[in-house]
Design an enzyme around this catalytic site. Structure first.
Site, PDB file in Angstrom:
ATOM      1  N   ASN A   1       4.111  -0.519  -3.951  1.00  0.00           N
ATOM      2  CA  ASN A   1       4.172  -1.978  -3.980  1.00  0.00           C
ATOM      3  C   ASN A   1       2.850  -2.642  -4.336  1.00  0.00           C
ATOM      4  O   ASN A   1       2.826  -3.774  -4.773  1.00  0.00           O
ATOM      5  CB  ASN A   1       4.678  -2.521  -2.643  1.00  0.00           C
ATOM      6  CG  ASN A   1       3.975  -1.911  -1.451  1.00  0.00           C
ATOM      7  OD1 ASN A   1       3.998  -0.695  -1.248  1.00  0.00           O
ATOM      8  ND2 ASN A   1       3.336  -2.739  -0.660  1.00  0.00           N
TER       9      ASN A   1
ATOM     10  N   ALA B   1      17.445  -6.057  -0.425  1.00  0.00           N
ATOM     11  CA  ALA B   1      18.043  -6.968  -1.420  1.00  0.00           C
ATOM     12  C   ALA B   1      17.070  -8.028  -1.938  1.00  0.00           C
ATOM     13  O   ALA B   1      17.138  -8.423  -3.096  1.00  0.00           O
ATOM     14  CB  ALA B   1      19.284  -7.649  -0.831  1.00  0.00           C
TER      15      ALA B   1
ATOM     16  N   CYS C   1      -4.848  -5.599   4.095  1.00  0.00           N
ATOM     17  CA  CYS C   1      -3.570  -5.039   4.524  1.00  0.00           C
ATOM     18  C   CYS C   1      -2.600  -6.169   4.794  1.00  0.00           C
ATOM     19  O   CYS C   1      -1.447  -6.140   4.428  1.00  0.00           O
ATOM     20  CB  CYS C   1      -3.737  -4.221   5.790  1.00  0.00           C
ATOM     21  SG  CYS C   1      -4.724  -2.756   5.527  1.00  0.00           S
TER      22      CYS C   1
HETATM   23  C1  LIG Z   1       8.957  -5.160   0.810  1.00  0.00           C
HETATM   24  C2  LIG Z   1       8.873  -3.702   1.093  1.00  0.00           C
HETATM   25  C3  LIG Z   1       9.378  -3.154   2.282  1.00  0.00           C
HETATM   26  C4  LIG Z   1       9.926  -4.020   3.386  1.00  0.00           C
HETATM   27  O1  LIG Z   1      11.188  -4.542   3.078  1.00  0.00           O
HETATM   28  P1  LIG Z   1      11.774  -5.767   3.939  1.00  0.00           P
HETATM   29  O2  LIG Z   1      13.166  -5.928   3.460  1.00  0.00           O
HETATM   30  O3  LIG Z   1      10.918  -6.944   3.621  1.00  0.00           O
HETATM   31  O4  LIG Z   1      11.693  -5.367   5.376  1.00  0.00           O
HETATM   32  C5  LIG Z   1       9.320  -1.782   2.461  1.00  0.00           C
HETATM   33  N1  LIG Z   1       8.811  -0.978   1.520  1.00  0.00           N
HETATM   34  C6  LIG Z   1       8.317  -1.455   0.362  1.00  0.00           C
HETATM   35  C7  LIG Z   1       7.773  -0.500  -0.660  1.00  0.00           C
HETATM   36  C8  LIG Z   1       8.321  -2.827   0.111  1.00  0.00           C
HETATM   37  O5  LIG Z   1       7.814  -3.293  -1.030  1.00  0.00           O
END
Ligand SMILES: *Cc1c(COP(=O)(O)O)cnc(C)c1O
Length: 390
Positions: free
Chosen positions: A151, A200, A325
């Site tokens: 991410n 989603a 972070c």
């Molecule tokens: C955004 C994200 C999450 C968390 O997802 P949520 O639906 O916001 O709890 C977990 N892992 C990655 C790689 C993300 O980008």
């Protein structure tokens, strides 16, 4: 001034078609999917349609999909639930040092419960080496968890290769696919995964709904106990509008994913090369080729990411810093540290994440304002011996 949103990795706008599809389920259709009467049947039918569509989009079977509240819950559910279910078989988990906090903090929690965790290093581009995974496996290893797309820096991990290693050693394999699902093709059999986490709101769906893919035959202890929803794997009344919206978001992704993948990749490369050539002492973080089609992460030497972010925000451009972070922490990002980026550079890093609504003009506008912002901040910065003269 037109505002430009380049933070799609944090969340995406809900597609109008998704909101439209959800509307009837926010008022008119309100049955509980577990009820036996016709109101319940209406809700159940909508859920099962969405489930079948989403399952087929990833080469899974409908019964292998467990709806959750999002990516964080899915990561927690799989890692805790599987670790607990295999407690008598072994206590070792392998993951990477660049996972999302939903995975890392869950692993840390399990360490406090007597599990042992190996955090694999990555190379300078953020890649996990499948050979390192193989070498880390012991007789105690029960689970391997490596994310699909990172991410922060956008690197796409060799999931199918790691999956093959996991299979060969009879170890279960999970991948957090929150950043890739709906953006690049995913097939659970090609990837050789046993578990997948998806959310989603990262693919133009609503917030607060996600799923766990659980390969048939994999036993997992629920996080939530109560009713027997989701084949007794997650208790709680189903979020019908969320699930319907999720289904519609996946349908939309199915229709434009391949076109968007190439369109956004072109814009991504234009933004990255434009910034690198317009701003001295800047570098691209993450893999140059194996990366998410919408991710650009750049370090600008001699400046603070927060200063850049706030100045861009004043221009109506929304990005994210790679330097912290969380916005409240001054710790440099664990991902940038893992690729070996010096702390000073990590502090001057920005993540631009593009989306369906991003245009060529948006990218040109960023390229127009960014150099001025960097050089102005460098001129004021005590760190900027070199930048100030540029
Ligand atoms: C955004 C994200 C999450 C968390 O997802 P949520 O639906 O916001 O709890 C977990 N892992 C990655 C790689 C993300 O980008």
């Amino acid at each position: 001034m037109k505002r430009i949103y380049l933070d799609h990795a944090a969340t995406t706008p809900t597609a109008p078609e998704v909101a439209q599809a959800m509307l009837p389920y926010l008022s008119g259709v309100y049955g509980n999917a577990s009820s036996l009467h016709s109101f319940g049947l209406e809700a159940r039918t909508a859920v099962e349609e969405a489930r079948a569509r989403i399952a087929s989009f990833m080469g899974a079977k409908p019964e292998e999909i467990v709806f959750t509240s999002g990516g964080t819950e899915s990561d927690n559910f799989i890692i805790k639930g599987f670790a607990l279910s295999r407690r008598n078989k072994g206590n070792h988990i392998i993951t990477s040092s660049i996972e999302h906090h939903a995975v890392l903090e869950t692993c840390k929690f399990l360490q406090g419960q007597g599990f042992s965790v190996t955090y694999l290093p990555v190379d300078e581009n953020g890649l996990v080496n499948p050979d390192d995974v193989k070498k880390a496996i012991t007789a105690e290893t029960i689970l391997i968890s490596v994310m699909h797309g990172n991410n922060e820096i956008g690197t796409i991990e060799p999931i199918a290769e790691i999956g093959a290693v996991a299979r060969e050693h009879g170890v279960a394999f999970h991948s957090d696919a929150v950043q890739t699902f709906g953006h690049i093709p995913i097939d659970v059999n090609d990837l050789q995964v046993d578990f997948l986490s998806v959310s989603a709101h990262k693919l133009y769906g609503p917030k607060g709904i996600g799923l766990t893919y659980v390969r048939n035959g994999m036993k997992i202890i629920p996080l939530l106990h109560g009713g027997d929803q989701e084949r007794r794997r997650r208790a709680s009344t189903l979020n019908i509008p969320g699930i319907v919206g999720f289904g519609r978001a996946v349908e939309l992704a199915g229709s434009d994913m391949r076109a968007e993948l190439s369109r956004q990749s072109v814009l991504r490369d234009r933004l990255a090369s434009g910034l690198l050539s317009a701003v001295e002492d800047s570098r691209l973080n993450g893999h140059p080729i194996r990366r998410l089609p919408n991710n650009v992460n750049i370090s600008f030497a001699f400046v603070e990411g927060e200063g850049l972010l706030l100045n861009l925000d004043m221009e109506g451009i929304a990005v994210s810093t790679g330097s912290a972070c969380t916005s409240s922490s001054l710790e440099p990002s664990h991902v940038l540290a893992a690729i070996g980026l010096p702390v000073e550079l990590a502090h001057g890093s920005l993540r631009f994440s593009l989306g369906r609504d991003t245009t060529q003009q948006d990218i040109e506008r960023v390229l127009q304002v960014m150099p001025g912002i960097v050089y102005r901040l460098r001129a004021m910065s005590p760190l900027a011996r070199k930048g100030a003269t540029a």
